[in-house]
Design a protein around this motif. Structure first.
Motif, PDB file in Angstrom:
ATOM      1  N   LEU A 178       0.815  -1.207   0.000  1.00 13.71           N
ATOM      2  CA  LEU A 178       0.000   0.000   0.000  1.00 13.71           C
ATOM      3  C   LEU A 178       0.853   1.263   0.000  1.00 13.71           C
ATOM      4  CD1 LEU A 178      -2.775  -0.965   2.572  1.00 13.71           C
ATOM      5  CD2 LEU A 178      -2.853  -1.106   0.065  1.00 13.71           C
ATOM      6  N   GLU A 179       1.975   1.212   0.719  1.00 16.02           N
ATOM      7  CA  GLU A 179       2.821   2.404   0.849  1.00 16.02           C
ATOM      8  C   GLU A 179       4.279   2.025   0.946  1.00 16.02           C
ATOM      9  OE1 GLU A 179       2.083   5.778   3.627  1.00 16.02           O
ATOM     10  OE2 GLU A 179       0.308   4.593   4.136  1.00 16.02           O
ATOM     11  N   VAL A 180       5.134   2.923   0.451  1.00 15.00           N
ATOM     12  CA  VAL A 180       6.584   2.832   0.608  1.00 15.00           C
ATOM     13  C   VAL A 180       6.989   4.102   1.334  1.00 15.00           C
ATOM     14  CG1 VAL A 180       8.806   2.655  -0.577  1.00 15.00           C
ATOM     15  CG2 VAL A 180       6.783   1.524  -1.556  1.00 15.00           C
ATOM     16  N   GLN A 181       7.392   3.963   2.602  1.00 10.83           N
ATOM     17  CA  GLN A 181       7.717   5.133   3.424  1.00 10.83           C
ATOM     18  C   GLN A 181       9.219   5.195   3.671  1.00 10.83           C
ATOM     19  OE1 GLN A 181       5.505   4.343   7.021  1.00 10.83           O
ATOM     20  NE2 GLN A 181       3.619   5.229   6.197  1.00 10.83           N
ATOM     21  N   PRO A 182       9.851   6.340   3.369  1.00 14.07           N
ATOM     22  CA  PRO A 182      11.279   6.472   3.658  1.00 14.07           C
ATOM     23  C   PRO A 182      11.549   6.404   5.158  1.00 14.07           C
ATOM     24  CG  PRO A 182      10.431   8.413   2.482  1.00 14.07           C
ATOM     25  CD  PRO A 182       9.263   7.526   2.790  1.00 14.07           C
ATOM     26  N   VAL A 183      12.658   5.788   5.513  1.00 10.14           N
ATOM     27  CA  VAL A 183      13.128   5.754   6.902  1.00 10.14           C
ATOM     28  C   VAL A 183      14.539   6.340   6.873  1.00 10.14           C
ATOM     29  CG1 VAL A 183      13.723   4.320   8.881  1.00 10.14           C
ATOM     30  CG2 VAL A 183      11.754   3.710   7.449  1.00 10.14           C
ATOM     31  N   GLY A 184      14.659   7.576   7.297  1.00  9.01           N
ATOM     32  CA  GLY A 184      15.947   8.257   7.200  1.00  9.01           C
ATOM     33  C   GLY A 184      16.424   8.234   5.757  1.00  9.01           C
ATOM     34  N   ASN A 185      17.733   8.078   5.579  1.00  9.09           N
ATOM     35  CA  ASN A 185      18.260   7.963   4.221  1.00  9.09           C
ATOM     36  C   ASN A 185      18.869   6.585   3.997  1.00  9.09           C
ATOM     37  OD1 ASN A 185      20.549   8.113   5.736  1.00  9.09           O
ATOM     38  ND2 ASN A 185      21.487   9.779   4.604  1.00  9.09           N
ATOM     39  N   TYR A 186      18.414   5.598   4.793  1.00  6.70           N
ATOM     40  CA  TYR A 186      19.028   4.285   4.714  1.00  6.70           C
ATOM     41  C   TYR A 186      18.052   3.147   4.429  1.00  6.70           C
ATOM     42  CZ  TYR A 186      17.197   3.336   9.375  1.00  6.70           C
ATOM     43  OH  TYR A 186      16.360   3.148  10.442  1.00  6.70           O
ATOM     44  N   ILE A 230       4.359  -0.908   3.758  1.00  6.85           N
ATOM     45  CA  ILE A 230       3.062  -1.138   4.379  1.00  6.85           C
ATOM     46  C   ILE A 230       2.282  -2.058   3.440  1.00  6.85           C
ATOM     47  CG2 ILE A 230       0.972  -0.093   5.334  1.00  6.85           C
ATOM     48  CD1 ILE A 230       3.607   0.976   6.611  1.00  6.85           C
ATOM     49  N   PHE A 231       1.946  -3.250   3.924  1.00 11.46           N
ATOM     50  CA  PHE A 231       1.244  -4.239   3.119  1.00 11.46           C
ATOM     51  C   PHE A 231      -0.245  -4.224   3.431  1.00 11.46           C
ATOM     52  CE2 PHE A 231       5.607  -5.674   3.433  1.00 11.46           C
ATOM     53  CZ  PHE A 231       5.903  -6.096   2.153  1.00 11.46           C
ATOM     54  N   ASP A 232      -1.051  -4.694   2.490  1.00 11.17           N
ATOM     55  CA  ASP A 232      -2.505  -4.654   2.683  1.00 11.17           C
ATOM     56  C   ASP A 232      -3.008  -5.686   3.692  1.00 11.17           C
ATOM     57  OD1 ASP A 232      -2.345  -6.963   1.121  1.00 11.17           O
ATOM     58  OD2 ASP A 232      -3.804  -6.277  -0.365  1.00 11.17           O
ATOM     59  N   ASP A 233      -2.135  -6.551   4.191  1.00 10.71           N
ATOM     60  CA  ASP A 233      -2.530  -7.477   5.260  1.00 10.71           C
ATOM     61  C   ASP A 233      -2.217  -6.875   6.639  1.00 10.71           C
ATOM     62  OD1 ASP A 233       0.236  -7.678   5.383  1.00 10.71           O
ATOM     63  OD2 ASP A 233       0.274  -9.864   5.266  1.00 10.71           O
ATOM     64  N   THR A 234      -1.953  -5.591   6.665  1.00  9.99           N
ATOM     65  CA  THR A 234      -1.637  -4.764   7.836  1.00  9.99           C
ATOM     66  C   THR A 234      -0.203  -4.925   8.339  1.00  9.99           C
ATOM     67  OG1 THR A 234      -2.380  -6.214   9.653  1.00  9.99           O
ATOM     68  CG2 THR A 234      -4.065  -4.808   8.592  1.00  9.99           C
ATOM     69  N   HIS A 235       0.608  -5.754   7.703  1.00 10.51           N
ATOM     70  CA  HIS A 235       2.009  -5.878   8.125  1.00 10.51           C
ATOM     71  C   HIS A 235       2.746  -4.591   7.759  1.00 10.51           C
ATOM     72  CE1 HIS A 235       5.780  -7.775   9.182  1.00 10.51           C
ATOM     73  NE2 HIS A 235       6.281  -7.341   8.040  1.00 10.51           N
ATOM     74  N   SER A 236       3.431  -4.019   8.742  1.00  6.27           N
ATOM     75  CA  SER A 236       4.125  -2.751   8.489  1.00  6.27           C
ATOM     76  C   SER A 236       5.372  -2.577   9.344  1.00  6.27           C
ATOM     77  CB  SER A 236       3.177  -1.578   8.737  1.00  6.27           C
ATOM     78  OG  SER A 236       2.799  -1.551  10.112  1.00  6.27           O
ATOM     79  N   THR A 237       5.850  -3.641   9.961  1.00  5.11           N
ATOM     80  CA  THR A 237       6.962  -3.489  10.899  1.00  5.11           C
ATOM     81  C   THR A 237       8.329  -3.778  10.293  1.00  5.11           C
ATOM     82  OG1 THR A 237       6.628  -5.738  11.708  1.00  5.11           O
ATOM     83  CG2 THR A 237       5.550  -3.953  12.933  1.00  5.11           C
ATOM     84  N   GLY A 238       8.371  -4.183   9.035  1.00  7.56           N
ATOM     85  CA  GLY A 238       9.659  -4.469   8.411  1.00  7.56           C
ATOM     86  C   GLY A 238      10.300  -3.216   7.844  1.00  7.56           C
ATOM     87  N   ILE A 239      11.535  -2.954   8.237  1.00 10.38           N
ATOM     88  CA  ILE A 239      12.294  -1.840   7.681  1.00 10.38           C
ATOM     89  C   ILE A 239      13.354  -2.442   6.761  1.00 10.38           C
ATOM     90  CG2 ILE A 239      13.854   0.067   8.200  1.00 10.38           C
ATOM     91  CD1 ILE A 239      12.243   0.503  10.762  1.00 10.38           C
ATOM     92  N   PHE A 240      13.220  -2.154   5.473  1.00  8.18           N
ATOM     93  CA  PHE A 240      14.071  -2.731   4.440  1.00  8.18           C
ATOM     94  C   PHE A 240      15.212  -1.759   4.142  1.00  8.18           C
ATOM     95  CE2 PHE A 240      10.046  -4.808   4.061  1.00  8.18           C
ATOM     96  CZ  PHE A 240      10.272  -6.057   3.495  1.00  8.18           C
ATOM     97  N   SER A 241      16.411  -2.076   4.631  1.00  8.00           N
ATOM     98  CA  SER A 241      17.569  -1.228   4.344  1.00  8.00           C
ATOM     99  C   SER A 241      17.946  -1.383   2.877  1.00  8.00           C
ATOM    100  CB  SER A 241      18.759  -1.629   5.226  1.00  8.00           C
ATOM    101  OG  SER A 241      19.247  -2.903   4.817  1.00  8.00           O
ATOM    102  N   TRP A 242      18.712  -0.424   2.372  1.00  6.77           N
ATOM    103  CA  TRP A 242      19.164  -0.517   0.976  1.00  6.77           C
ATOM    104  C   TRP A 242      19.969  -1.794   0.782  1.00  6.77           C
ATOM    105  CZ3 TRP A 242      15.639   2.450   0.178  1.00  6.77           C
ATOM    106  CH2 TRP A 242      15.581   3.801   0.494  1.00  6.77           C
ATOM    107  N   ASP A 243      20.831  -2.120   1.744  1.00  8.16           N
ATOM    108  CA  ASP A 243      21.639  -3.344   1.639  1.00  8.16           C
ATOM    109  C   ASP A 243      20.748  -4.583   1.591  1.00  8.16           C
ATOM    110  OD1 ASP A 243      24.001  -1.890   1.677  1.00  8.16           O
ATOM    111  OD2 ASP A 243      24.416  -2.276   3.791  1.00  8.16           O
ATOM    112  N   TYR A 244      19.686  -4.594   2.391  1.00 10.98           N
ATOM    113  CA  TYR A 244      18.798  -5.757   2.415  1.00 10.98           C
ATOM    114  C   TYR A 244      18.024  -5.883   1.103  1.00 10.98           C
ATOM    115  CZ  TYR A 244      15.662  -9.356   4.179  1.00 10.98           C
ATOM    116  OH  TYR A 244      14.965 -10.528   4.351  1.00 10.98           O
ATOM    117  N   LEU A 245      17.562  -4.755   0.539  1.00 10.85           N
ATOM    118  CA  LEU A 245      16.887  -4.806  -0.754  1.00 10.85           C
ATOM    119  C   LEU A 245      17.837  -5.330  -1.835  1.00 10.85           C
ATOM    120  CD1 LEU A 245      14.772  -1.532  -0.785  1.00 10.85           C
ATOM    121  CD2 LEU A 245      13.910  -3.881  -0.752  1.00 10.85           C
ATOM    122  N   LEU A 246      19.089  -4.894  -1.794  1.00 13.78           N
ATOM    123  CA  LEU A 246      20.090  -5.382  -2.748  1.00 13.78           C
ATOM    124  C   LEU A 246      20.303  -6.884  -2.566  1.00 13.78           C
ATOM    125  CD1 LEU A 246      22.104  -4.459  -4.965  1.00 13.78           C
ATOM    126  CD2 LEU A 246      23.793  -4.184  -3.130  1.00 13.78           C
TER     127      LEU A 246
END
Length: 121
Positions: free
Chosen positions: A64-72, A77-93
């Protein structure tokens, strides 16, 4: 040597794919389902590898949403209400570079636990 930095994060109109493009030229189409089941949250990963959960029934999940967390990082935010995962740039890579292996492991885990990617199965 510095790690690749995201040049663009683009959520597709159907909200089922996030494209992550990095300044070194790497680009990955990451499905919402894949991102949801590999969320770095404690709910999914636990507090140790032994606590990691296999998340089933997420074939149709949307972002549902992609929210920036700082610059890292970004919070997804997923439609199943899950929203606690913070995906760092390194983790996305990492998720992009290891997608085939991680996806195969996920499908094997579902099979071994007799779980399904679909909600109703």
């Amino acid at each position: 040597m510095t790690a690749p930095w995201p040049a663009e994060l683009r959520l597709h109109k159907d909200r089922k794919v996030l494209t992550a493009t990095f300044d070194n030229g790497d680009s990955f189409d990451l499905s919402a389902e894949y991102l949801r089941v590999r969320s770095p949250s404690a709910e999914v990963q636990g507090h140790s590898p032994a606590e990691r959960r296999v998340v089933a029934g997420k074939r149709d999940v949307q972002i549902l949403e992609v929210q920036p967390v700082g610059n890292y990082a970004v919070r997804l935010i997923f439609d199943d209400t899950h929203s606690t995962g913070i995906f760092s740039w390194d983790y996305l890579l990492e998720l992009g570079r290891n997608r085939e292996t991680y996806w195969r492991e996920y499908l094997d885990e579902l099979r071994d636990k007799k779980l399904s990617r679909s909600v109703s199965a």
